[in-house]
Design a protein around this motif. Structure first.
Motif, mmCIF file in Angstrom:
data_model
loop_
_atom_site.group_PDB
_atom_site.id
_atom_site.type_symbol
_atom_site.label_atom_id
_atom_site.label_comp_id
_atom_site.label_asym_id
_atom_site.label_seq_id
_atom_site.Cartn_x
_atom_site.Cartn_y
_atom_site.Cartn_z
ATOM 1 N N LEU A 71 0.822 -1.205 0.000
ATOM 2 C CA LEU A 71 0.000 0.000 0.000
ATOM 3 C C LEU A 71 0.857 1.256 0.000
ATOM 4 O O LEU A 71 0.587 2.209 -0.750
ATOM 5 C CB LEU A 71 -0.919 -0.011 1.225
ATOM 6 N N LEU A 72 1.907 1.263 0.813
ATOM 7 C CA LEU A 72 2.760 2.447 0.915
ATOM 8 C C LEU A 72 3.561 2.679 -0.347
ATOM 9 O O LEU A 72 3.848 3.832 -0.717
ATOM 10 C CB LEU A 72 3.697 2.300 2.118
ATOM 11 N N THR A 73 3.951 1.607 -1.027
ATOM 12 C CA THR A 73 4.803 1.720 -2.227
ATOM 13 C C THR A 73 4.008 1.457 -3.506
ATOM 14 O O THR A 73 4.589 0.999 -4.502
ATOM 15 C CB THR A 73 5.971 0.738 -2.125
ATOM 16 N N SER A 74 2.711 1.704 -3.483
ATOM 17 C CA SER A 74 1.894 1.471 -4.676
ATOM 18 C C SER A 74 2.405 2.328 -5.836
ATOM 19 O O SER A 74 2.899 3.443 -5.637
ATOM 20 C CB SER A 74 0.431 1.811 -4.381
ATOM 21 N N PRO A 75 2.320 1.820 -7.055
ATOM 22 C CA PRO A 75 2.881 2.566 -8.209
ATOM 23 C C PRO A 75 2.303 3.959 -8.386
ATOM 24 O O PRO A 75 3.003 4.882 -8.783
ATOM 25 C CB PRO A 75 2.553 1.649 -9.398
ATOM 26 N N LYS A 76 1.015 4.120 -8.097
ATOM 27 C CA LYS A 76 0.368 5.424 -8.240
ATOM 28 C C LYS A 76 0.196 6.019 -6.851
ATOM 29 O O LYS A 76 -0.705 5.635 -6.097
ATOM 30 C CB LYS A 76 -0.975 5.288 -8.939
ATOM 31 N N ARG A 77 1.069 6.963 -6.514
ATOM 32 C CA ARG A 77 1.021 7.592 -5.185
ATOM 33 C C ARG A 77 1.463 9.044 -5.310
ATOM 34 O O ARG A 77 2.370 9.377 -6.078
ATOM 35 C CB ARG A 77 1.933 6.847 -4.199
ATOM 36 N N ASP A 78 0.803 9.884 -4.558
ATOM 37 C CA ASP A 78 1.183 11.301 -4.530
ATOM 38 C C ASP A 78 1.958 11.625 -3.260
ATOM 39 O O ASP A 78 2.035 12.776 -2.852
ATOM 40 C CB ASP A 78 -0.051 12.195 -4.646
ATOM 41 N N TRP A 79 2.509 10.631 -2.616
ATOM 42 C CA TRP A 79 3.326 10.797 -1.419
ATOM 43 C C TRP A 79 4.657 10.087 -1.613
ATOM 44 O O TRP A 79 4.820 9.236 -2.492
ATOM 45 C CB TRP A 79 2.587 10.223 -0.199
ATOM 46 N N SER A 80 5.603 10.445 -0.773
ATOM 47 C CA SER A 80 6.897 9.758 -0.722
ATOM 48 C C SER A 80 7.024 9.078 0.634
ATOM 49 O O SER A 80 6.257 9.361 1.555
ATOM 50 C CB SER A 80 8.043 10.751 -0.946
ATOM 51 N N ALA A 81 7.993 8.199 0.742
ATOM 52 C CA ALA A 81 8.125 7.417 1.979
ATOM 53 C C ALA A 81 9.580 7.061 2.226
ATOM 54 O O ALA A 81 10.323 6.750 1.299
ATOM 55 C CB ALA A 81 7.282 6.146 1.902
ATOM 56 N N SER A 82 9.966 7.140 3.495
ATOM 57 C CA SER A 82 11.279 6.679 3.953
ATOM 58 C C SER A 82 11.047 5.422 4.780
ATOM 59 O O SER A 82 10.391 5.470 5.819
ATOM 60 C CB SER A 82 11.968 7.756 4.801
ATOM 61 N N ILE A 83 11.581 4.304 4.299
ATOM 62 C CA ILE A 83 11.312 3.004 4.909
ATOM 63 C C ILE A 83 12.607 2.432 5.458
ATOM 64 O O ILE A 83 13.592 2.308 4.740
ATOM 65 C CB ILE A 83 10.680 2.037 3.902
ATOM 66 N N GLN A 84 12.566 2.111 6.731
ATOM 67 C CA GLN A 84 13.699 1.458 7.389
ATOM 68 C C GLN A 84 13.446 -0.048 7.410
ATOM 69 O O GLN A 84 12.449 -0.509 7.952
ATOM 70 C CB GLN A 84 13.863 1.978 8.828
ATOM 71 N N LEU A 85 14.352 -0.804 6.812
ATOM 72 C CA LEU A 85 14.268 -2.253 6.813
ATOM 73 C C LEU A 85 15.278 -2.764 7.819
ATOM 74 O O LEU A 85 16.485 -2.533 7.677
ATOM 75 C CB LEU A 85 14.540 -2.815 5.414
ATOM 76 N N THR A 86 14.784 -3.419 8.850
ATOM 77 C CA THR A 86 15.616 -3.730 10.002
ATOM 78 C C THR A 86 15.609 -5.223 10.295
ATOM 79 O O THR A 86 14.794 -5.992 9.777
ATOM 80 C CB THR A 86 15.127 -2.977 11.246
ATOM 81 N N ALA A 87 16.527 -5.598 11.145
ATOM 82 C CA ALA A 87 16.616 -6.952 11.693
ATOM 83 C C ALA A 87 17.225 -6.827 13.075
ATOM 84 O O ALA A 87 17.783 -5.787 13.442
ATOM 85 C CB ALA A 87 17.447 -7.864 10.795
ATOM 86 N N LEU A 88 17.123 -7.861 13.844
ATOM 87 C CA LEU A 88 17.631 -7.821 15.216
ATOM 88 C C LEU A 88 19.141 -8.017 15.196
ATOM 89 O O LEU A 88 19.639 -9.141 15.253
ATOM 90 C CB LEU A 88 16.946 -8.906 16.069
ATOM 91 N N ASN A 89 19.883 -6.901 15.102
ATOM 92 C CA ASN A 89 21.339 -6.959 15.151
ATOM 93 C C ASN A 89 21.849 -5.707 15.846
ATOM 94 O O ASN A 89 21.113 -4.741 16.048
ATOM 95 C CB ASN A 89 21.937 -7.092 13.740
ATOM 96 N N PRO A 90 23.125 -5.687 16.245
ATOM 97 C CA PRO A 90 23.649 -4.514 16.975
ATOM 98 C C PRO A 90 23.533 -3.219 16.204
ATOM 99 O O PRO A 90 23.272 -2.159 16.779
ATOM 100 C CB PRO A 90 25.110 -4.904 17.238
ATOM 101 N N GLN A 91 23.731 -3.256 14.855
ATOM 102 C CA GLN A 91 23.635 -2.028 14.075
ATOM 103 C C GLN A 91 22.220 -1.480 14.086
ATOM 104 O O GLN A 91 22.006 -0.273 14.071
ATOM 105 C CB GLN A 91 24.094 -2.288 12.637
ATOM 106 N N ARG A 92 21.228 -2.378 14.102
ATOM 107 C CA ARG A 92 19.842 -1.917 14.159
ATOM 108 C C ARG A 92 19.606 -1.173 15.460
ATOM 109 O O ARG A 92 18.948 -0.121 15.484
ATOM 110 C CB ARG A 92 18.906 -3.115 14.027
ATOM 111 N N ARG A 93 20.114 -1.725 16.560
ATOM 112 C CA ARG A 93 19.909 -1.061 17.850
ATOM 113 C C ARG A 93 20.624 0.281 17.902
ATOM 114 O O ARG A 93 20.199 1.184 18.620
ATOM 115 C CB ARG A 93 20.401 -1.980 18.969
ATOM 116 N N GLU A 94 21.694 0.421 17.132
ATOM 117 C CA GLU A 94 22.423 1.684 17.107
ATOM 118 C C GLU A 94 21.724 2.725 16.243
ATOM 119 O O GLU A 94 21.722 3.915 16.566
ATOM 120 C CB GLU A 94 23.843 1.438 16.590
ATOM 121 N N PHE A 95 21.108 2.287 15.135
ATOM 122 C CA PHE A 95 20.510 3.228 14.194
ATOM 123 C C PHE A 95 19.045 3.505 14.491
ATOM 124 O O PHE A 95 18.544 4.583 14.172
ATOM 125 C CB PHE A 95 20.656 2.681 12.774
#
Length: 308
Positions: free
Chosen positions: A45-69
């Motif tokens: 829904l957020l990344t549908s081809p026809k959208r008049d909005w933009s989005a910043s998506i964080q793709l994460t996993a359980l690791n030390p860098q995720r906890r830092e960022f």
């Protein structure tokens, strides 16, 4: 007869109650304190081809860098939540975890986390790139919130109103140093008011500077030559080790001169006074001969010498 008419009357109400995709995203962002928690459906829904909005998506996993960022991403998203609604509702911050939407990671070909993708608007007044190709945040600037906000502001309708938090640890450290410095000043105050301390510091700095320290620092000269030599030929070259040797030579010369002027005249024993005159004069003569020999190495045409 009554039921068909009632059903026909409810049709417009059903269409009126149906929310647009952007309205649904606005509600999800408000419920998540500025961040939409994505799954496979809401990601599409957020990344549908026809959208008049933009989005910043964080793709994460359980690791030390995720906890830092992760705190930095939340801080920037929280700052964007304070933007005016007419701008805020056209850019969304979202986060998706591998455990909640592993198909999203497979679709984007992501093998490591964290990753931040920015999906631009494809239609409407905020279109900057008609292609539905996300851009990737450059983590070479670090995991802090400030560079993240600056880089994401390129894709938002208005710059993200992020303000750096007050560094309470630095303030606490500064305040804790005040009594320490005050107490230490009480002990070092006599030394700071002693003229001989300032005379020693002045002579030391003068000796180091006249030995060529600033010359080597400004020009970035190496410590020694490629062949291991520590004396550079010519007047316009000097190595770092040469500065140290010359400083040591100047200190000995200055010390021997001060001994002859200040210490020797105060000796009560004639024999001791005579001995010290011989010793410090010899030291002065030998060390000055070494200084002249160093000068001859730098200037091969210099014809004079003392001992060496």
């Amino acid at each position: 007869m009554l039921w068909p008419l009632l059903a026909l009357f409810c049709v417009p109400l059903c269409f009126a109650a149906q929310k647009s995709p952007r309205e649904e995203l606005v509600e999800l962002a408000a419920a998540g304190n500025g961040i939409i928690r994505l799954n496979d459906r809401t990601f599409d829904l957020l990344t549908s081809p026809k959208r008049d909005w933009s989005a910043s998506i964080q793709l994460t996993a359980l690791n030390p860098q995720r906890r830092e960022f992760d705190p930095s991403f939340h801080a920037v998203a929280k700052a964007w939540a304070t933007a005016p609604p007419q701008h805020r509702d056209y850019h969304f911050f979202a986060s998706v975890d591998f455990d909640d939407a592993h198909q999203v990671f497979q679709k984007l070909g992501i093998m490591s986390a964290p990753v931040v993708h920015v999906f631009p608007a494809t239609e409407g007044p905020n279109v900057k790139n008609t292609r539905n190709t996300p851009s990737k945040y450059d983590f070479s600037n670090g995991f802090e919130a400030r560079p993240l906000a600056d880089q994401l502001s390129v894709h938002t309708p208005i710059p993200i109103p992020y303000k750096d938090p007050i560094n309470w640890s630095r303030i606490t450290t500064f305040l804790s140093l005040i009594p320490i410095v005050t107490l230490a000043f009480r002990f070092i105050r006599p030394a700071l008011q002693n003229r001989w301390v300032w005379a020693t510091v002045t002579v030391f700095l003068s000796t180091v500077m006249t030995s060529g320290y600033m010359f080597t620092r400004i020009r970035g000269m190496p410590y020694t030559g490629n062949d291991g030599s520590w004396i550079a030929g010519g007047y316009s070259n000097q190595y770092g080790q040469e500065v140290q040797v010359l400083s040591f030579v100047y200190v000995i010369l200055a010390g021997s001169f001060l001994m002859l002027v200040l210490v020797v005249p105060r000796q009560l024993s004639p024999a001791r006074q005579r001995t010290q005159i011989y010793v410090w004069t010899a030291v002065n003569f030998i060390v000055f001969s070494a200084l002249v020999s160093i000068f001859r190495v730098k200037n091969r045409g210099y014809p004079f010498k003392l001992m060496f």
